[in-house]
Design an enzyme around this catalytic site. Structure first.
Site, PDB file in Angstrom:
ATOM      1  N   THR A 141      11.606  39.466   3.593  1.00  0.00           N
ATOM      2  CA  THR A 141      11.503  40.401   2.362  1.00  0.00           C
ATOM      3  C   THR A 141      13.098  40.441   1.872  1.00  0.00           C
ATOM      4  OG1 THR A 141       9.946  41.621   3.406  1.00  0.00           O
ATOM      5  CG2 THR A 141      11.307  42.700   1.482  1.00  0.00           C
ATOM      6  N   GLY A 195      13.690  44.569  10.414  1.00  0.00           N
ATOM      7  CA  GLY A 195      13.912  45.175  11.647  1.00  0.00           C
ATOM      8  C   GLY A 195      14.287  44.628  12.685  1.00  0.00           C
ATOM      9  N   GLU A 243       3.341  45.579   4.963  1.00  0.00           N
ATOM     10  CA  GLU A 243       2.289  44.350   5.400  1.00  0.00           C
ATOM     11  C   GLU A 243       1.285  44.496   4.175  1.00  0.00           C
ATOM     12  OE1 GLU A 243       3.047  42.357   7.248  1.00  0.00           O
ATOM     13  OE2 GLU A 243       3.992  43.067   8.674  1.00  0.00           O
TER      14      GLU A 243
END
Length: 713
Positions: free
Chosen positions: A189, A228, A504
């Protein structure tokens, strides 16, 4: 002066009362009229075997689940606290963001030291996979941040290595990942491109003279965002970049890149920043990454789909660029499967509008299933936790009396309170079966099932996460002020799980994409003039169901009617969607534009597909049960699931599948089902298999849990 004297007297009175209250505080005790009676004492005996129902609900690996529950309870790292004479383990969300991140990493180290992750990447076969799922579900019950932190490392980073890489990558990285010798993250992303992965701007340019790729962030919108693990702990990442060779763009590819050294220092030519505090999941260190001429060896290209020779030749068995791109979207699909039994797990804030891709080769099948893994696990357990807490509380908390001088009434004995919670309980049961079905579909995967898993996992991800957030909100309100307390979990779970609706894949986008897949199957079947054989659409081959003009109670509860009306809605909406898209195309719109403007019917169709699939899975689970008492309660729950769906979805009235009179009959039947399910409420939440320590104080002795004597200093 009179006002001053008056105010002085009032203040003096307050101060005197305060001193008196302080001196007598030691003798204050609970009023004798306030008492707590455990629901196990006051409720009637269970009408079915709870342990058998738990086996049906959990589906697999009960022993391993209980082992991990006990392992967590034994450690102070999991924040055990005494409340009302019982010990509870729950994350302390009053900690700062930095403290939450630190304790999350320490918990991972504890689980690692006790062998929890053994075989998660190196284990083989369905048994190893099912065990991994079960253990991750248990971790999710304790803390969503912990599960996501683990998921990023194992399923996004590790899964990409496992399925995008080849033997050279497996030998070097898989065992090291399983043992946390390295810590991985997943950089797809970007700030400017979350859903539009094809449009990402990070570049990887191959230099044949050095045999290296050069990774660059060419502009601010190309920074990797929401990564993350990146802000604090990750040492390596998978970087998705546009591959350039001799000035030619070969599309999106994945590269292994080190971002920190063994001492935790950020590597040269890399810049990392923190994404900051979030409304939940602050145990996950989401970061932003920039690359400035970062050089990596040619071997760091994950090359199961495409490779680059030392002299700079681009090599791939997949000649079609669109099909190659689809192969590289696979890791995101995995996120949606993991989202399907948790609300049990997910890996990261990555959104994607995906397209179905055909099976290209055996290698692609493996790549695809790496991605399927993630959608599966985020769908169930937060509903179960909140319902177990709210229903147990409603079985002990009383409010008001309905007769003069009569006893106050249990919350769950009010029909309105039953109507709030019991339909959600029934939906959770149906969705638990759906989650188990998806897991089995995954472990029994074959080339023939690839499309089904892709579409079903996307539809279930959206449906179950929407249900999750609604359930959490309703349970929070049903617990009144107690639902606001952090230690009672429900309020905090809302913040932790809110992200599910968008990562997601944004749920609304996913539903539109599910409808596109259904339309593709519809068009193909019509073009071939052959029966439907994919995605559960076989019911369209039969004659169109007819709904009776007047529905009775027995009809409403029959599987025939329930299946008929769900199938009728799906086939009619599919016909409407096909007609609307065709009409726009006839007016000169492109196919994609026609999809965009037909979004309302597309979303209705996606929901219809998901609801019908869940119902048929629930019916099959019910039919496989031989115990009459369990079959009976499952029949009530299945009817509740269907009728509440009929009542809540305006499509049944909008498109004329139900008359207004029949809609009124449905509503009346829902109330009757509530009263019939009510006596089994405690038994039904007891089947979830969640130990007492993982619930909350108000699920048990809420009076003692809130008394002064149990407050820890």
């Amino acid at each position: 002066m009179e006002k001053v004297n008056f105010r002085t007297q009032i203040l003096n009175g307050h101060l005197q009362n305060h001193r008196h209250a302080t001196s007598t505080a030691a003798i204050i005790s609970a009023s004798p009229c306030v008492s707590y009676v455990p629901p196990e004492v006051s409720e009637q005996p269970f009408s079915f075997d709870v342990s058998s129902m738990r086996k049906l609900m959990d589906g697999h690996n009960l022993g391993e689940r209980d082992w991990l529950f006990n392992l967590m309870v034994q450690s102070k790292l999991f924040n055990p606290r005494l409340r009302g004479g019982k010990v509870f383990v729950v994350p302390d969300y009053n900690h700062s963001m930095e403290q939450q991140r630190e304790i999350t990493m320490k918990r991972i180290e504890y689980l690692l030291d006790h062998g929890v992750f053994k075989g998660w990447l190196t284990g083989k076969g369905p048994e190893a996979e099912m065990k991994k799922f079960a253990l991750l579900e248990v971790i999710e019950i304790f803390d969503h941040s912990l599960a996501i932190k683990i998921g990023v490392h194992f399923f996004l980073w590790g899964g990409a290595i496992q399925f995008f890489g080849t033997k050279r990558h497996h030998d070097r990285w898989l065992s090291a990942t399983e043992n946390y010798l390295i810590k991985g993250c997943f950089a797809m992303t970007e700030l400017g491109h979350g859903s539009n992965v094809r449009g990402i701007e990070t570049t990887a340019t191959y230099e044949a003279n050095t045999g290296e790729f050069v990774i660059n962030t060419p502009c601010e919108t190309a920074q990797k965002y929401w990564i993350g693990g990146a802000a604090n702990h990750a040492t390596h990442t998978i970087v998705f970049s546009q591959l350039n060779i001799d000035g030619n763009n070969q599309g999106v590819h994945a590269f292994i890149t080190q971002i920190r050294d063994e001492n935790g220092n950020v590597c040269p030519n890399i810049r990392i920043a923190d994404c900051g505090h979030k409304i939940g999941l602050n145990g996950v260190d989401n970061g932003r990454i920039w690359f400035d001429n970062v050089r990596i060896p040619r071997e760091n290209l994950l090359n199961s789909v495409a490779d680059v020779s030392p002299d700079g030749k681009y090599l791939s068995a997949i000649k079609d660029p669109d099909q190659r791109f689809a192969a590289f979207l696979a890791p995101l699909t995995s996120g949606r499967v993991t989202i399907a039994a948790s609300a049990v797990y997910s890996a990261k804030v990555i959104s994607i509008a995906f397209t179905l891709f055909p099976i290209i080769s055996g290698e692609l099948i493996s790549s695809y299933y790496c991605s399927i893994l993630h959608r599966y696990l985020i769908l169930i357990f937060s509903h179960q936790i909140s319902l177990a807490i709210a229903i147990r509380y409603a079985l002990t908390r009383r409010a008001f009396s309905i007769t003069a001088n009569g006893p106050e009434v249990l919350l769950l004995d009010y029909p309105s309170h039953q109507r709030r919670l019991l339909p959600l309980l029934a939906k959770t049961y149906a969705m638990s079966f759906a989650s188990n079905y998806l897991k089995l579909l995954y472990v029994k995967r074959s080339p023939q099932l690839i499309k089904t898993i892709h579409v079903v996992s996307s539809a279930f991800k959206a449906t179950l996460t929407w249900h999750n957030m609604r359930t959490l909100q309703e349970c929070r309100e049903a617990c009144g002020g107690q639902g606001l307390k952090t230690e009672n979990r429900i309020g905090q779970l809302k913040g932790e799980y809110d992200v599910q609706s968008t990562f997601e894949g944004d749920n609304n986008v996913l539903m539109q994409q599910v409808s596109k897949a259904l339309l593709a199957e519809y068009v193909a079947a019509k073009k071939r003039n052959k029966p439907f054989k994919e995605l559960g659409l076989e019911h369209i081959n039969r004659s169109c169901p007819v709904i009776p003009a007047q529905l009775t109670s027995s009809m409403l509860r029959s599987t025939q009617f329930q299946n008929d009306i769900f199938c009728l809605r799906e086939r009619d909406l599919l016909n409407r969607f096909a007609a609307e898209v065709s009409q726009y195309q006839a007016q000169g719109e492109s196919k994609e534009s026609a999809f965009v403007v037909s979004y309302q019917v597309a979303e209705d169709l996606g929901k219809a597909f998901s609801d019908r699939a869940i119902l048929q899975i629930a019916i099959e689970a019910e039919n496989n049960v031989t115990d009459a008492s369990i079959k009976n309660i499952l029949g009530l729950l299945r009817s509740m699931y269907v009728l509440v769906t009929l009542e809540e979805d305006a499509a049944f009235l909008r498109y004329g599948y139900l008359s207004t009179d029949n809609a009124a009959a449905v509503r009346k039947e829902v109330a009757k089902l509530c009263s019939e399910i009510r006596p089994q409420a405690l038994a039904l939440v007891s089947t979830f298999g969640i130990p007492d320590a993982f619930l909350s104080p108000i699920a048990f002795d809420w009076v003692a849990a809130n008394s002064w004597s149990t407050v820890e200093n």
